[in-house]
Design a protein around this motif. Structure first.
Motif, PDB file in Angstrom:
ATOM      1  N   LYS A  23      31.877  43.395  67.521  1.00 30.89           N
ATOM      2  CA  LYS A  23      32.819  42.420  68.053  1.00 30.89           C
ATOM      3  C   LYS A  23      33.609  41.804  66.918  1.00 30.89           C
ATOM      4  CE  LYS A  23      32.151  39.938  71.411  1.00 30.89           C
ATOM      5  NZ  LYS A  23      31.917  39.021  72.485  1.00 30.89           N
ATOM      6  N   GLN A  24      34.909  41.696  67.116  1.00 29.88           N
ATOM      7  CA  GLN A  24      35.745  40.976  66.170  1.00 29.88           C
ATOM      8  C   GLN A  24      36.084  39.636  66.796  1.00 29.88           C
ATOM      9  OE1 GLN A  24      39.134  43.074  64.677  1.00 29.88           O
ATOM     10  NE2 GLN A  24      37.928  44.809  63.996  1.00 29.88           N
ATOM     11  N   LEU A  25      35.698  38.575  66.110  1.00 26.97           N
ATOM     12  CA  LEU A  25      35.943  37.228  66.606  1.00 26.97           C
ATOM     13  C   LEU A  25      36.747  36.444  65.592  1.00 26.97           C
ATOM     14  CD1 LEU A  25      32.329  36.449  67.901  1.00 26.97           C
ATOM     15  CD2 LEU A  25      34.301  37.120  69.273  1.00 26.97           C
ATOM     16  N   SER A  26      37.351  35.374  66.051  1.00 27.69           N
ATOM     17  CA  SER A  26      38.117  34.513  65.165  1.00 27.69           C
ATOM     18  C   SER A  26      37.170  33.724  64.262  1.00 27.69           C
ATOM     19  CB  SER A  26      38.966  33.547  65.987  1.00 27.69           C
ATOM     20  OG  SER A  26      39.576  32.599  65.133  1.00 27.69           O
ATOM     21  N   LEU A  27      37.480  33.698  62.974  1.00 27.90           N
ATOM     22  CA  LEU A  27      36.684  32.913  62.027  1.00 27.90           C
ATOM     23  C   LEU A  27      36.668  31.435  62.399  1.00 27.90           C
ATOM     24  CD1 LEU A  27      37.484  34.326  58.466  1.00 27.90           C
ATOM     25  CD2 LEU A  27      35.237  33.967  59.461  1.00 27.90           C
ATOM     26  N   SER A  28      37.721  30.978  63.073  1.00 27.02           N
ATOM     27  CA  SER A  28      37.806  29.560  63.431  1.00 27.02           C
ATOM     28  C   SER A  28      36.672  29.128  64.358  1.00 27.02           C
ATOM     29  CB  SER A  28      39.161  29.249  64.079  1.00 27.02           C
ATOM     30  OG  SER A  28      39.293  29.958  65.294  1.00 27.02           O
ATOM     31  N   LEU A  29      36.074  30.077  65.097  1.00 27.39           N
ATOM     32  CA  LEU A  29      34.927  29.748  65.958  1.00 27.39           C
ATOM     33  C   LEU A  29      33.714  29.308  65.145  1.00 27.39           C
ATOM     34  CD1 LEU A  29      35.032  32.754  68.455  1.00 27.39           C
ATOM     35  CD2 LEU A  29      35.522  30.363  68.999  1.00 27.39           C
ATOM     36  N   PHE A  30      33.672  29.686  63.870  1.00 27.52           N
ATOM     37  CA  PHE A  30      32.503  29.460  63.037  1.00 27.52           C
ATOM     38  C   PHE A  30      32.753  28.478  61.895  1.00 27.52           C
ATOM     39  CE2 PHE A  30      32.364  33.640  64.933  1.00 27.52           C
ATOM     40  CZ  PHE A  30      31.094  33.677  65.498  1.00 27.52           C
ATOM     41  N   GLU A  31      33.859  27.738  61.957  1.00 32.50           N
ATOM     42  CA  GLU A  31      34.184  26.807  60.877  1.00 32.50           C
ATOM     43  C   GLU A  31      33.140  25.707  60.728  1.00 32.50           C
ATOM     44  OE1 GLU A  31      38.105  25.234  61.296  1.00 32.50           O
ATOM     45  OE2 GLU A  31      39.051  27.171  60.946  1.00 32.50           O
ATOM     46  N   ASP A  32      32.771  25.087  61.852  1.00 34.01           N
ATOM     47  CA  ASP A  32      31.842  23.961  61.814  1.00 34.01           C
ATOM     48  C   ASP A  32      30.486  24.366  62.376  1.00 34.01           C
ATOM     49  OD1 ASP A  32      33.824  22.160  60.840  1.00 34.01           O
ATOM     50  OD2 ASP A  32      34.648  22.045  62.864  1.00 34.01           O
ATOM     51  N   PRO A  33      29.411  23.912  61.751  1.00 33.31           N
ATOM     52  CA  PRO A  33      28.074  24.226  62.274  1.00 33.31           C
ATOM     53  C   PRO A  33      27.902  23.654  63.687  1.00 33.31           C
ATOM     54  CG  PRO A  33      27.936  23.380  60.036  1.00 33.31           C
ATOM     55  CD  PRO A  33      29.352  23.180  60.490  1.00 33.31           C
ATOM     56  N   PRO A  34      27.435  24.471  64.624  1.00 32.55           N
ATOM     57  CA  PRO A  34      27.269  23.993  65.999  1.00 32.55           C
ATOM     58  C   PRO A  34      25.961  23.212  66.163  1.00 32.55           C
ATOM     59  CG  PRO A  34      26.563  26.252  65.858  1.00 32.55           C
ATOM     60  CD  PRO A  34      27.101  25.882  64.493  1.00 32.55           C
ATOM     61  N   ASP A  35      25.910  22.429  67.241  1.00 32.38           N
ATOM     62  CA  ASP A  35      24.646  21.834  67.649  1.00 32.38           C
ATOM     63  C   ASP A  35      23.823  22.926  68.292  1.00 32.38           C
ATOM     64  OD1 ASP A  35      24.921  19.080  66.910  1.00 32.38           O
ATOM     65  OD2 ASP A  35      26.395  18.869  68.513  1.00 32.38           O
ATOM     66  N   CYS A  36      22.534  22.845  68.140  1.00 35.26           N
ATOM     67  CA  CYS A  36      21.648  23.864  68.693  1.00 35.26           C
ATOM     68  C   CYS A  36      20.655  23.175  69.626  1.00 35.26           C
ATOM     69  CB  CYS A  36      20.931  24.572  67.549  1.00 35.26           C
ATOM     70  SG  CYS A  36      20.514  26.282  67.898  1.00 35.26           S
ATOM     71  N   ASN A  37      20.624  23.597  70.894  1.00 36.09           N
ATOM     72  CA  ASN A  37      19.825  22.974  71.933  1.00 36.09           C
ATOM     73  C   ASN A  37      18.490  23.704  72.094  1.00 36.09           C
ATOM     74  OD1 ASN A  37      18.712  22.033  74.307  1.00 36.09           O
ATOM     75  ND2 ASN A  37      20.636  22.069  75.440  1.00 36.09           N
ATOM     76  N   PRO A  38      17.362  23.062  71.740  1.00 37.40           N
ATOM     77  CA  PRO A  38      16.070  23.753  71.848  1.00 37.40           C
ATOM     78  C   PRO A  38      15.644  24.004  73.294  1.00 37.40           C
ATOM     79  CG  PRO A  38      15.780  21.524  70.993  1.00 37.40           C
ATOM     80  CD  PRO A  38      17.247  21.761  71.117  1.00 37.40           C
ATOM     81  N   GLN A  39      15.978  23.106  74.222  1.00 40.94           N
ATOM     82  CA  GLN A  39      15.562  23.287  75.613  1.00 40.94           C
ATOM     83  C   GLN A  39      16.244  24.491  76.249  1.00 40.94           C
ATOM     84  OE1 GLN A  39      16.230  20.102  74.424  1.00 40.94           O
ATOM     85  NE2 GLN A  39      14.059  19.649  74.312  1.00 40.94           N
ATOM     86  N   ALA A  40      17.492  24.734  75.924  1.00 41.29           N
ATOM     87  CA  ALA A  40      18.214  25.870  76.495  1.00 41.29           C
ATOM     88  C   ALA A  40      17.597  27.185  76.044  1.00 41.29           C
ATOM     89  CB  ALA A  40      19.690  25.812  76.106  1.00 41.29           C
ATOM     90  N   ALA A  41      17.130  27.254  74.809  1.00 38.83           N
ATOM     91  CA  ALA A  41      16.515  28.487  74.302  1.00 38.83           C
ATOM     92  C   ALA A  41      15.200  28.768  75.025  1.00 38.83           C
ATOM     93  CB  ALA A  41      16.269  28.375  72.801  1.00 38.83           C
ATOM     94  N   LEU A  42      14.485  27.728  75.381  1.00 35.13           N
ATOM     95  CA  LEU A  42      13.203  27.919  76.061  1.00 35.13           C
ATOM     96  C   LEU A  42      13.374  28.395  77.494  1.00 35.13           C
ATOM     97  CD1 LEU A  42      11.292  24.820  74.684  1.00 35.13           C
ATOM     98  CD2 LEU A  42      11.079  27.198  73.977  1.00 35.13           C
ATOM     99  N   ARG A  43      14.527  28.103  78.100  1.00 33.61           N
ATOM    100  CA  ARG A  43      14.792  28.546  79.478  1.00 33.61           C
ATOM    101  C   ARG A  43      15.312  29.973  79.539  1.00 33.61           C
ATOM    102  NH1 ARG A  43      17.227  23.194  79.953  1.00 33.61           N
ATOM    103  NH2 ARG A  43      19.197  24.220  79.557  1.00 33.61           N
TER     104      ARG A  43
END
Length: 171
Positions: A138-158
């Motif tokens: 996949k080729q994606l825009s670098l701008s999607l990765f400029e800032d570190p995202p928040d990571c939700n632990p509850q969503a990963a468990l579901r």
């Protein structure tokens, strides 16, 4: 008078020895970092966007063979263009402009969770990042990765993929 200077000189020598030992121990242990913002700086210095790893990084290590290991408090889910799950430990071989042999990161594609294999920025001026998910690139825009995202632990468990993996590991 000689005793005063002799005592003072020995204090200076001891201070210098203590500083030298402290400096040497910090050099020896410099591969293990606690400051999560420094991982983002490290990625930038290696030609990669800081947002490839979430804000919630607990620590990271960079081994002799440039194997980067990023430690999180637990599995979590972040959102870029698609959802991404980070395991508790995310690792890859770090070189300028790339993370090769990624482990501990999966990306959602059309309701499937596929492991991310490689992340490559061939030319930062192109504004494109290449994500290898095994069956596709996949080729994606670098701008999607400029800032570190928040990571939700509850969503990963579901995530159903995590449940299946956990079940398989019990067998």
């Amino acid at each position: 008078m000689a005793d005063l200077f002799g005592s003072w000189n020995s204090r200076i020598r001891i201070s210098i020895i203590i500083l030298f030992v402290g400096f040497c121990s910090s050099c020896c242990c410099s591969n293990s970092r606690k400051d999560s913002s420094s991982i983002h700086s490290l990625l930038r210095s290696m030609g990669l966007p800081a947002g490839l790893v979430p804000k919630q990084v607990k620590s990271y290590t960079l081994g002799e063979n440039d194997r980067l290991e990023v430690y999180l408090d637990g599995p979590c889910m972040a959102k870029y263009e698609n959802r991404v799950i980070f395991e508790s430990v995310f690792s890859a071989n770090l070189s300028y402009g790339s993370l090769i042999g990624v482990e501990g990161m999966s990306q959602e594609e059309l309701f499937l969770w596929l492991p991310v294999k490689d992340i490559i920025v061939n030319d930062p001026s192109s504004g494109v990042i290449l994500i290898d998910i095994g069956v596709a690139h996949k080729q994606l825009s670098l701008s999607l990765f400029e800032d570190p995202p928040d990571c939700n632990p509850q969503a990963a468990l579901r995530n159903p993929l995590r449940k299946r993996r956990d079940f398989e590991s019990l067998r």
